[in-house]
Scaffold this active site. Structure first.
Site, PDB file in Angstrom:
ATOM      1  N   ARG A  40     -10.915 -49.393 -24.468  1.00 44.12           N
ATOM      2  CA  ARG A  40     -10.692 -50.363 -25.551  1.00 44.12           C
ATOM      3  C   ARG A  40     -10.549 -51.799 -25.025  1.00 44.12           C
ATOM      4  O   ARG A  40     -11.142 -52.721 -25.577  1.00 44.12           O
ATOM      5  CB  ARG A  40      -9.490 -49.937 -26.404  1.00 44.12           C
ATOM      6  CG  ARG A  40      -9.840 -48.776 -27.347  1.00 44.12           C
ATOM      7  CD  ARG A  40      -8.624 -48.272 -28.075  1.00 44.12           C
ATOM      8  NE  ARG A  40      -7.589 -47.820 -27.156  1.00 44.12           N
ATOM      9  CZ  ARG A  40      -6.321 -47.682 -27.472  1.00 44.12           C
ATOM     10  NH1 ARG A  40      -5.899 -47.997 -28.691  1.00 44.12           N
ATOM     11  NH2 ARG A  40      -5.461 -47.247 -26.578  1.00 44.12           N
ATOM     12  N   ASN A  71      -8.939 -46.201 -31.578  1.00 45.53           N
ATOM     13  CA  ASN A  71      -9.173 -44.774 -31.391  1.00 45.53           C
ATOM     14  C   ASN A  71      -9.200 -44.108 -32.747  1.00 45.53           C
ATOM     15  O   ASN A  71      -8.328 -44.353 -33.578  1.00 45.53           O
ATOM     16  CB  ASN A  71      -8.035 -44.153 -30.581  1.00 45.53           C
ATOM     17  CG  ASN A  71      -8.081 -44.583 -29.133  1.00 45.53           C
ATOM     18  OD1 ASN A  71      -9.112 -44.996 -28.622  1.00 45.53           O
ATOM     19  ND2 ASN A  71      -6.939 -44.476 -28.466  1.00 45.53           N
TER      20      ASN A  71
END
Ligand SMILES: [Zn+2]
Ligand SMILES: [Zn+2]
Length: 774
Positions: free
Chosen positions: A19, A37
């Site tokens: 990320r 997520n």
């Protein structure tokens, strides 16, 4: 028209700095939106802004991703822009995340290694260096998701410098990296003597290396457990370790500083090198060089050495300080026990084995053994699935109709849980006939069940058909507690289904199980079977097998000449066998001499034996007969040594070709005649050649059965057959099967994500139980 992109990325994208990486490339391309997520192995990305930059973003996504990340699938959707004015990492909405995948441990990356070797770096000689791309994961996790407060790093608070790195988006490897630390705030090391006293030294690693160089044996607390470190080049030290560990001949793994040193020990090709240097850093079995400096007692009787590279800073620094730059690094356990993960266990269990302990204060939460890989017919095959691979889940091509817990088998096994379309194997557990190992199995089953929302009370429990397996008793005790249903699965059906499921295959399949022993449907011990399985109905049929032979008690497993003589008793008279025993001095290969052999033959006369079609026993018998290995001190030893022995052999034409009969509608490979032929040939040919030819021809015969049943059939997946079982790594047997079937265009498949032996059987167990459950 203006549009935004919503991108779903599937793969290994959690716990690897993915990320933060997306955040960075979004900024670099001047794009706004978010990343978050959305599932255990998925992230959702939203980008909008200058559309001409989208292509650059996608390119970066593929080509600049963190090294340990794996992108399996990318789905792109065109959406209406929402007017984002910045890019952010969104907190995962708890209820939207179904299951967050537990990330496996990663070996130290080249960047972290470079830092600890650089005197100007603030992490110079820091043993616990890690970043978003490397370091412990599963081994230090208390629970999901992988956040620092859920790991044993939570007790070390970040110093100012580390915190700065953690918050700096342009710090590629440390921005939002959960496990980072430095010499100021991270774990500490100590050297402890055999009385439990701390030895006051500046540099415990350097001191430990010095002691090892002097011939002492040192326990080293690592990443997923304790190792025992000792000189691999010194016969006396190796033999001392063997005595203390009560391990007469099972090979020890050797950790080697780098590829340069490794090249002096073993032959490495590019395939091997890629695996050795991968983030998983497994132990690889590679062919020894003739002039290897490693003592022959490290892996006696084998042409392979088990080697691996250092996977933490600690290991690297330790090896670097030794004069050899390679060391025995074997599991820190007593025989048959689980590897120690804490100091209590180490002092108690390893006290009699080691002279010193190199310990640190980071808790090892989950025991993870080193993974072991070998090459069979040039393909990598997992023998033990632990660090680096476990507990990655395996997707099956259908949705499970219930939740499952499978308990594997008994030796060198692993358990598994199943939910949705996922089956998660535990890491390598060990031999469940030991109570502590069984407790470990219970513990890791519960760990996975809890973290993946599998309620034990409502799960279907799956066990091997064998009535006496300890793993089965564990299932029974859970069933007693929770009242679950238990489903039994035949051992070799599970093996073949494991291999098929490893490749995402579903249908009517044919497989070959070449194995030690598994409990058969007729009460015999199976282990050399050709099976056809219908995955739609769960019905299966045995199409062929190795001839049944008499196995008289466990002693015949440990002293395999007993098995060889038992087989002969079907055809030779008592006097003929005794004469052979005298001529070839086989009375030396059993503890009780002639007397034991007399009793053995009497037992067969009185039908006191179990029928077996085991490939393992068959090879063990040959190994004993040829004098390669007459006593089994570890699982598979005689057969493994026979394979090594054959590596200097050549194929003998027109000999040792087994006949194939049809009995009760099943093909049967005649093995009695093969043994008799061996007796006739043993003085005419080199033993190496006989060993090679025997094994290869057994493979060919199995392949022939497959071809006989497959020809003319349509409704099976008939271009592939699936191999399973402990002997399905044997180069000669597998190449025998492959060579025969290749000419008919039939491909032979081995598993790639799970071990081909009992360490992978839980996968097939769940698949089979689910077929029955529909
Ligand atoms: Zn790193
Ligand atoms: Zn720090």
């Amino acid at each position: 028209m203006r549009y935004a992109l919503r991108i779903i990325v599937t793969g290994i994208v959690q716990g690897v700095g993915f990320r933060p990486f997306i955040h960075r490339i979004a900024l670099a391309n001047g794009l706004h939106g978010y990343v978050k997520n959305i599932g255990g192995s998925e992230v959702e990305i939203w980008i909008e802004g200058a559309q001409e930059h989208y292509a650059g973003f996608i390119r970066d996504l593929y080509f600049r991703k963190p090294p340990p990340a794996v992108i399996e699938e990318v789905e792109i959707y065109f959406e209406k822009p929402r007017g984002y004015t910045s890019f952010s990492i969104l907190k995962s909405e708890k209820d939207r995340i179904k299951y967050s995948m537990i990330p496996p441990d990663l070996g130290i990356c080249e960047h972290c290694l470079r830092e600890i070797l650089d005197p100007r770096d603030r992490r110079y000689r820091y043993a616990f260096n890690s970043c978003a791309w490397c370091g412990p994961r599963y081994s230090m996790m208390y629970t999901i998701p992988y956040d620092r407060e859920n790991t044993s790093m939570r007790k070390y608070s970040l110093c100012r410098d580390c915190l700065k790195e953690y918050n700096d988006i342009y710090n590629v490897r440390r921005y939002h990296a959960q496990g980072i630390s430095c010499p100021r705030d991270g774990p500490r090391l100590w050297l402890i003597d055999s009385n439990g006293e701390v030895i006051g030294v500046n540099d415990p690693i350097r001191e430990a290396a010095k002691l090892i160089d002097e011939g002492y044996i040192v326990a080293v607390k690592g990443l997923g457990g304790y190792h025992i470190a000792a000189l691999a080049s010194d016969d006396d030290v190796v033999l001392k370790l063997r005595r203390r560990k009560n391990r007469p001949s099972k090979p020890f793994a050797v950790m080697v500083l780098d590829i340069g040193v490794l090249e002096k020990l073993v032959f490495i090709d590019n395939k091997a090198r890629v695996l050795l240097e991968s983030p998983q850093k497994p132990i690889l079995l590679l062919r020894k060089k003739p002039d290897t400096p490693v003592s022959r007692y490290v892996s006696p009787g084998l042409v392979y050495e088990g080697v691996f590279l250092p996977y933490t800073g600690l290991h690297y620094l330790l090896l670097m300080e030794t004069s050899d730059r390679f060391l025995i690094m074997t599991s820190g356990n007593r025989r048959g026990k689980p590897m120690c993960i804490n100091e209590d266990c180490a002092y108690r269990e390893l006290g009699g084995i080691v002279d010193y302990f190199l310990v640190h204060d980071r808790e090892i939460v989950n025991r993870v053994d080193d993974s072991v890989i070998r090459f069979t017919c040039g393909r990598p095959v997992l023998l033990r699935r632990g660090r680096g691979y476990a507990p990655l889940w395996i997707r099956v091509p259908f949705k499970l109709s219930s939740k499952y817990i499978a308990f594997g088998s008994d030796l060198q096994t692993a358990a598994a849980i199943g939910f949705d379309d996922k089956i998660v194997l535990t890491q390598y557990i060990g031999d469940a006939d030991d109570y502590d190992v069984l407790l470990d199995m219970d513990r890791y089953v519960r760990f996975l069940a809890k973290n993946y929302g599998v309620d034990i009370g409502s799960a279907v429990l799956v066990v091997d058909k064998h009535p006496n397996y300890s793993s089965r008793r564990l299932a029974e005790s859970l069933a007693m507690e929770y009242g679950n249903r238990i489903v039994e699965v035949q051992h070799h059906v599970a093996h073949v289904l494991s291999t098929a499921s490893d490749h995402g295959v579903y249908g009517r399949i044919i497989g070959v199980a070449v194995d030690g022993v598994g409990y058969g449907d007729d009460g015999a011990l199976w282990g050399g079977e050709v099976l056809e399985i219908n995955m739609y109905s769960g019905s299966y049929r045995r199409l062929g097998h190795l001839e049944y032979q008499p196995l008289v008690g466990d002693r015949s497993v440990y002293y395999p000449i007993r098995f060889f003589l038992s087989v002969l008793s079907k055809r030779l008279s008592y006097e003929e066998i005794i004469d052979l025993v005298r001529r070839r001095e086989f009375y030396r290969c059993v503890e009780g001499g002639y007397r034991e052999i007399e009793i053995l033959l009497k037992s067969i006369e009185r039908n006191m034996y179990t029928d077996t079609s085991s490939t393992g026993r068959l090879l063990d018998g040959v190994s004993a007969f040829l004098g390669v290995s007459t006593y089994r001190s570890y699982e598979g030893e005689p057969a493994i040594k026979l394979e090594s022995f054959a590596s200097n052999g050549s194929y003998i034409n027109d000999h040792l070709e087994p006949g194939i009969m049809v009995i009760n509608g099943e093909y049967v490979i005649g093995t009695t005649d093969l043994y008799l032929e061996l007796i006739d040939l043993v003085d005419l040919f080199r033993k190496e050649d006989l060993a090679l030819t025997f094994q290869y021809n057994i493979g060919r015969a199995l392949g022939e059965i497959v071809y006989n049943v497959i020809k003319g059939r349509r409704n099976i997946i008939n271009s592939k057959i699936f191999l399973g079982g402990g002997a399905a790594v044997n180069d000669y047997i597998v190449s025998g099967i492959m060579d025969l079937l290749r000419q008919y265009g039939i491909e032979v498949v081995l598993p790639s994500k799970i071990p081909v032996n009992d360490g992978g059987i839980a996968l097939g167990q769940i698949v089979y139980a689910d077929i029955l459950n529909r």
